[in-house]
Design an enzyme around this catalytic site. Structure first.
Site, PDB file in Angstrom:
ATOM      1  N   CYS A  35      -0.454  -1.575  -5.469  1.00 31.51           N
ATOM      2  CA  CYS A  35       0.789  -0.983  -4.975  1.00 31.51           C
ATOM      3  C   CYS A  35       1.946  -1.377  -5.898  1.00 31.51           C
ATOM      4  O   CYS A  35       1.895  -1.140  -7.101  1.00 31.51           O
ATOM      5  CB  CYS A  35       1.027  -1.418  -3.528  1.00 31.51           C
ATOM      6  SG  CYS A  35       2.402  -0.569  -2.712  1.00 31.51           S
ATOM      7  N   LEU A  36       3.008  -1.996  -5.386  1.00 27.84           N
ATOM      8  CA  LEU A  36       4.129  -2.397  -6.229  1.00 27.84           C
ATOM      9  C   LEU A  36       3.687  -3.356  -7.320  1.00 27.84           C
ATOM     10  O   LEU A  36       4.233  -3.355  -8.433  1.00 27.84           O
ATOM     11  CB  LEU A  36       5.221  -3.068  -5.392  1.00 27.84           C
ATOM     12  CG  LEU A  36       5.831  -2.298  -4.221  1.00 27.84           C
ATOM     13  CD1 LEU A  36       6.964  -3.091  -3.615  1.00 27.84           C
ATOM     14  CD2 LEU A  36       6.316  -0.934  -4.657  1.00 27.84           C
TER      15      LEU A  36
END
Length: 593
Positions: free
Chosen positions: A327-328
């Site tokens: 994800c991030l």
């Protein structure tokens, strides 16, 4: 003859000193403080952003007589089959439903909703829902973003009035109430009072003791071998006599705790990788406070990924690293990998991006909450607090899935009297973290608003980086039902880089699709590799021509890593003299509330 004099301009007629704001810092602070106070009541959503979207839609609709005529015709045309259906149902006939809910809408799925009059109620609601979707879309002149905001807001307002949300119009609730003599409503009232008390006192739900980090979850054996003010680096203990020489560094998202990838022993990716003969390191991010407000993206890259790589290189010297970001964390890893390639740092053997985006043009429904007005408003909220609070983040994500996370829970919890039955994934989801003011502001502006990384305008240490500089092979993983990082957006890494890219599309959502251990029922995936010299295949074609394989994508990924690793060797020590073990995994940062 009258003299013709030039009109005053900002250049030749400067604003008189008496008209200039005497206290610009004070006035700006006043505005920001007002927005911060408002944000406590709006879940940090900008009223201006919503108002502008509504006006954009309304003005263009009022100026489109053809569209309004179509709306009237559409309403009449679809009302006729609804009335015929209602009349037939009242007469005891079973005609096919004229309106079909969306695939993810299970509110009217039970057999009770097929009985009169509840079938008519559900069909009338679906009729209204479809009409409003038509009314809020495809209006010439409305900006794409504002159209999506209006359509989303209309859907949210309609969902409030769904017949499934009221006891007297929900046949499932009425059936259970009759069977239990109203005991379900008594339990539901108690649940409601408990929730109301928690909101009034600001008290959070008690964590599920079955899923405490270090016990039920995040319990893969290992040591914390490095710590700074932002991360703890965990090295996991080997369970095989030999290991692949190249270690794996996992960079999780800092929006939640790291142990999404180390849940219960049965579905822990970390434990499984260790069992496959991989040496695994995991970054555990600190949960920031107001004191960390000035930590920026450069700090997360420097104190996170780069510091972790330095420690790994000391523990496992002269060996490249398989870097993996979720994800991030995957977006940050792509930035770090680009910067390393630009500067001639070739310590990465491969890069794996799990549900991570590098191009934010089509970043999913989360973009509904991101425009200039919304980001400025959110910055003011964070400016006051020093961070983005967990409840403010949760509110936005709940709106994206309001049927599942708000209304369905209300029906189960308050009307059916059911208790919340947690599992490891739900416990992790409730264990949220804050995000520093500066970092989150930079992230939203530079990536979501400006899309600087994909456009080659993202600066690291004063110079731009480019994803095309990455030479390590890339494995990108997308999930079919991802509302945070849509798989077609993840797929774009293939046209943004000049290296071999293996793309895996697996079944499931943003979290459950990634946590897809071997043996998990109903899982499937597709995988193929595009060499740098191969011609481009668009995502719609790719998904049609790539064979579907049953089972977990973990096995295919492990084989991909093994193909890019050397002959197996003895496991490295846990830490070294310069990086001695500090404490047992999962460490202290994961326990910070």
């Amino acid at each position: 003859m009258n003299e013709i004099r030039p009109q005053p301009t900002a250049a030749n007629n400067p604003q008189p000193e008496s008209f200039r704001p005497p206290f610009p810092v004070f006035t700006e602070s006043t505005d920001r403080l007002m927005h911060a106070v408002q944000g406590r009541f709006t879940m940090a959503l900008s009223p201006a952003s919503l108002g502008l979207a509504y006006l954009d839609w309304l003005v263009h609709l009022m100026n489109s007589p053809g569209k309004m005529g179509e709306l009237a015709q559409n309403a009449a045309a679809k009302a006729l089959p609804l009335m015929r259906y209602a009349a037939a149902s009242a007469a005891g006939q079973t005609d096919p439903d004229p309106f079909v809910p969306l695939a993810q809408d299970s509110r009217f799925a039970s057999a009770e909703w097929q009985k009169y009059p509840y079938n008519v109620l559900s069909q009338a609601f679906l009729y209204t829902e479809q009409w409003w979707h038509y009314a809020t879309t495809n209006i010439r002149g409305v900006s794409r973003h504002r159209q999506q905001v209006v359509e989303f807001a209309a859907r949210q307002l309609l969902d409030v009035f769904s017949p499934a949300n009221f006891p007297l119009t929900n046949p499932d609730v009425l059936k259970v109430t009759l069977e239990q003599g109203g005991q379900n409503l008594a339990r539901g009232w108690q649940n409601y009072c408990d929730d109301l008390l928690r909101q009034a006192t600001g008290r959070d739900y008690a964590p599920d003791p079955r899923y405490t980090p270090g016990q039920g979850v995040a319990c893969t054996p290992g040591k914390v071998v490095y710590r700074n003010k932002l991360i703890e680096l965990i090295q996991y203990a080997p369970t095989t006599e030999t290991v692949h020489p190249e270690p794996i560094l996992i960079v999780p998202a800092w929006i939640m705790k790291y142990y999404i990838l180390d849940l219960s022993p049965a579905n822990s990716m970390v434990r499984w990788l260790v069992g496959q003969g991989h040496t695994v390191f995991m970054i555990s991010w600190k949960n920031p406070t107001a004191e960390d407000r000035d930590l920026g993206m450069s700090d997360y890259r420097r104190l996170g990924i780069m510091a972790a790589l330095d420690a790994i290189n000391a523990i496992v010297p002269e060996t490249k690293v398989h870097a993996t970001g979720y994800c991030l964390g995957g977006t940050l890893l792509s930035i770090a990998a680009s910067e390393m390639s630009r500067d001639g740092d070739d310590r990465l053997a491969s890069v794996t991006l799990l549900a991570a985006q590098t191009d934010f043009e089509d970043a999913g429904e989360i973009m509904l909450f991101i425009d200039e007005s919304q980001v400025a408003y959110l910055e003011d909220v964070m400016w006051d607090q020093g961070f983005l609070d967990t409840k403010q983040m949760a509110g936005a994500f709940q709106l994206l899935r309001s049927n599942d996370l708000v209304w369905s829970r209300m029906v189960r919890h308050y009307f059916l009297g059911e208790a919340d039955h947690g599992n490891d994934l739900m416990a992790w989801n409730a264990d949220a973290t804050r995000m520093p003011y500066r970092m989150h502001s930079e992230y939203l502006r530079r990536l979501f608003l400006d899309n600087s990384l994909a456009k080659g305008r993202f600066n690291v240490d004063g110079r731009p980086i480019a994803l095309t500089d990455i030479r390590a092979p890339i494995c990108a993983v997308g999930t079919t039902k991802d509302h945070v990082a849509p798989w077609k957006s993840v797929y774009k890494i293939g046209i943004l880089t000049d290296t071999d890219v293996t793309f895996i599309l697996c079944s499931g959502g943003h979290n459950a699709g990634i946590v897809s251990e071997p043996g998990h029922k109903g899982r499937s995936f597709q995988i193929s590799t595009q060499a740098d010299a191969d011609k481009y295949v668009d995502p719609d074609t790719w998904v049609l021509v790539t064979p579907v394989q049953q089972g977990s994508w973990w096995s295919a990924w492990s084989a991909w890593l093994a193909e890019r690793s050397g002959a197996r060797v003895a496991p490295p020590p846990l830490g070294t003299k310069d990086y001695p073990p500090l404490t047992e995994a999962p460490g202290s940062y994961v326990l910070m509330g």
